[in-house]
Scaffold this active site. Structure first.
Site, PDB file in Angstrom:
ATOM      1  N   THR A  26       0.645   8.030   9.981  1.00 46.30           N
ATOM      2  CA  THR A  26      -0.368   8.675   9.145  1.00 46.30           C
ATOM      3  C   THR A  26       0.342   9.137   7.879  1.00 46.30           C
ATOM      4  O   THR A  26       1.574   9.127   7.814  1.00 46.30           O
ATOM      5  CB  THR A  26      -1.033   9.844   9.892  1.00 46.30           C
ATOM      6  N   GLY A  27      -0.427   9.535   6.883  1.00 43.88           N
ATOM      7  CA  GLY A  27       0.180   9.980   5.632  1.00 43.88           C
ATOM      8  C   GLY A  27      -0.467   9.273   4.462  1.00 43.88           C
ATOM      9  O   GLY A  27      -1.549   8.702   4.599  1.00 43.88           O
ATOM     10  N   GLY A  77      -1.165   6.367   2.338  1.00 41.39           N
ATOM     11  CA  GLY A  77      -1.060   4.932   2.603  1.00 41.39           C
ATOM     12  C   GLY A  77      -0.135   4.213   1.642  1.00 41.39           C
ATOM     13  O   GLY A  77       0.649   3.347   2.048  1.00 41.39           O
ATOM     14  N   SER A 111      -6.081   0.888   2.985  1.00 46.48           N
ATOM     15  CA  SER A 111      -5.229   1.854   3.686  1.00 46.48           C
ATOM     16  C   SER A 111      -4.075   1.127   4.383  1.00 46.48           C
ATOM     17  O   SER A 111      -4.180  -0.051   4.717  1.00 46.48           O
ATOM     18  CB  SER A 111      -6.095   2.565   4.717  1.00 46.48           C
ATOM     19  N   THR A 163      -6.116  10.665   9.876  1.00 46.66           N
ATOM     20  CA  THR A 163      -6.081   9.391  10.589  1.00 46.66           C
ATOM     21  C   THR A 163      -5.711   9.637  12.051  1.00 46.66           C
ATOM     22  O   THR A 163      -5.046  10.622  12.357  1.00 46.66           O
ATOM     23  CB  THR A 163      -5.015   8.521   9.893  1.00 46.66           C
TER      24      THR A 163
HETATM   25  N1  ASP Z   1      -2.825   6.658   5.896  1.00 50.23           N
HETATM   26  C1  ASP Z   1      -4.217   6.878   5.570  1.00 50.23           C
HETATM   27  C2  ASP Z   1      -4.537   6.209   4.277  1.00 50.23           C
HETATM   28  O1  ASP Z   1      -3.770   6.301   3.357  1.00 50.23           O
HETATM   29  C3  ASP Z   1      -4.582   8.310   5.461  1.00 50.23           C
HETATM   30  C4  ASP Z   1      -4.086   9.165   6.587  1.00 50.23           C
HETATM   31  O2  ASP Z   1      -3.169   8.830   7.293  1.00 50.23           O
HETATM   32  O3  ASP Z   1      -4.662  10.218   6.772  1.00 50.23           O
HETATM   33  O4  ASP Z   1      -5.595   5.652   4.160  1.00 50.23           O
END
Ligand code: ASP
Length: 280
Positions: free
Chosen positions: A204-205, A207, A185, A155
């Site tokens: 990010t991470g 979701g 997300s 992300t």
């Molecule tokens: N947070 C995003 C999701 O869960 C994924 C990511 O941050 O890479 O969709």
């Protein structure tokens, strides 16, 4: 004036020096362009511009180069928050568009500010966002190989403090990859992207973990109540430990504290306050 960006977690093999270098160079370049933009434009305008550059870069899981979902389709989610007006806008699971963050920007002035699926796509078309296929050969190859067991995060996000002291945050994602169609997300929720007059944060991470921990809004609230950003993040990450939550954040406060942190190794980022600094 300060600007910080992230490109999600480093999902490729940590030994892939070529991709690491490409991400370092790209983030350094984009943070410089974003900072230049911030000389003339507001925090809101700058986070949209900067995230659109990240969306256009195939190295990251947002816009062009996004992950493909379990049914073979790409669905994009993005959101924007203006710390001054406290307006939040976003699109969830929109298909066949190039820059979801620009659609979120368009929605900022509307009464209905978060749209999903077909409604988001219809709104985009009505407002001049044409058909675009964000798929790249690399992502199709990964999908075909069904690499569903590896972590594929990437992300993108941006937080800015402008010359007037206003803050804004923007976040954009292609999701987790291989998710059930319709899965939402965090990136287009206040758990993944939040700003007010005191602080702004982009996450990010995983979701589901970010939503469980209400991460972005919790950190911003703690700063509003007087905590330094670093401590507010530490406390929020402590809460994630109970379920081994997977998160990374970037943020800036109105006082000028600029910060990034991750619960697991490691999120890629770059920042600029005149000098550029990039993840190692
Ligand atoms: N947070 C995003 C999701 O869960 C994924 C990511 O941050 O890479 O969709």
């Amino acid at each position: 004036m300060k600007l910080i960006i992230h490109g999600g977690f480093f999902s490729e093999s940590q030994t892939n020096q070529e991709i690491k270098k490409a991400k370092q160079d790209t983030l350094a370049e984009i943070v410089k362009l974003g900072y230049k933009h911030l000389q003339t434009y507001t925090a809101v305008e700058t986070v949209v511009y900067t995230v659109s550059l990240l969306e256009d870069c195939e190295l990251f899981n947002a816009g062009t180069g996004s992950q493909i979902q379990s049914d073979g389709k790409i669905r994009l989610s993005a959101s924007l928050m203006d710390g001054k007006s406290l307006r939040f806008s976003g699109v969830i699971n929109v298909e066949d568009v190039k820059n979801p963050i620009c659609i979120a920007e368009k929605l900022l002035g509307h009464d209905d500010r978060v749209l999903s699926g077909k409604g988001a796509k219809d709104f985009a078309r009505e407002h001049g966002f044409g058909y675009y296929n964000p798929e790249t050969p690399q992502r199709r190859k990964e999908y075909d190989k069904k690499l569903s067991d590896s972590i594929r995060l990437g992300t993108v996000g941006c937080v800015a403090l402008d010359i007037y002291g206003n803050l804004a945050a923007a976040t954009s994602t292609g999701g987790k990859g291989f998710e059930i169609p319709g899965r939402v997300s965090d990136s287009a929720t206040t758990a993944g992207n939040y700003a007010n007059a005191a602080a702004a944060v982009s996450c990010t991470g995983v979701g589901e973990d970010l939503v469980s921990g209400a991460v972005a809004s919790n950190i911003v609230t703690r700063v509003t109540d007087g905590m330094p950003l670093s401590l507010a993040t530490k406390k929020t990450f402590e809460e994630l430990k109970t379920f081994d939550g997977f998160a990374g954040i970037i943020g800036i406060t109105a006082k000028g504290e600029i910060y990034h942190a991750d619960t697991h190794p490691y999120m890629v980022w770059a920042m600029c306050d005149g000098e550029v600094e990039v993840f190692e």
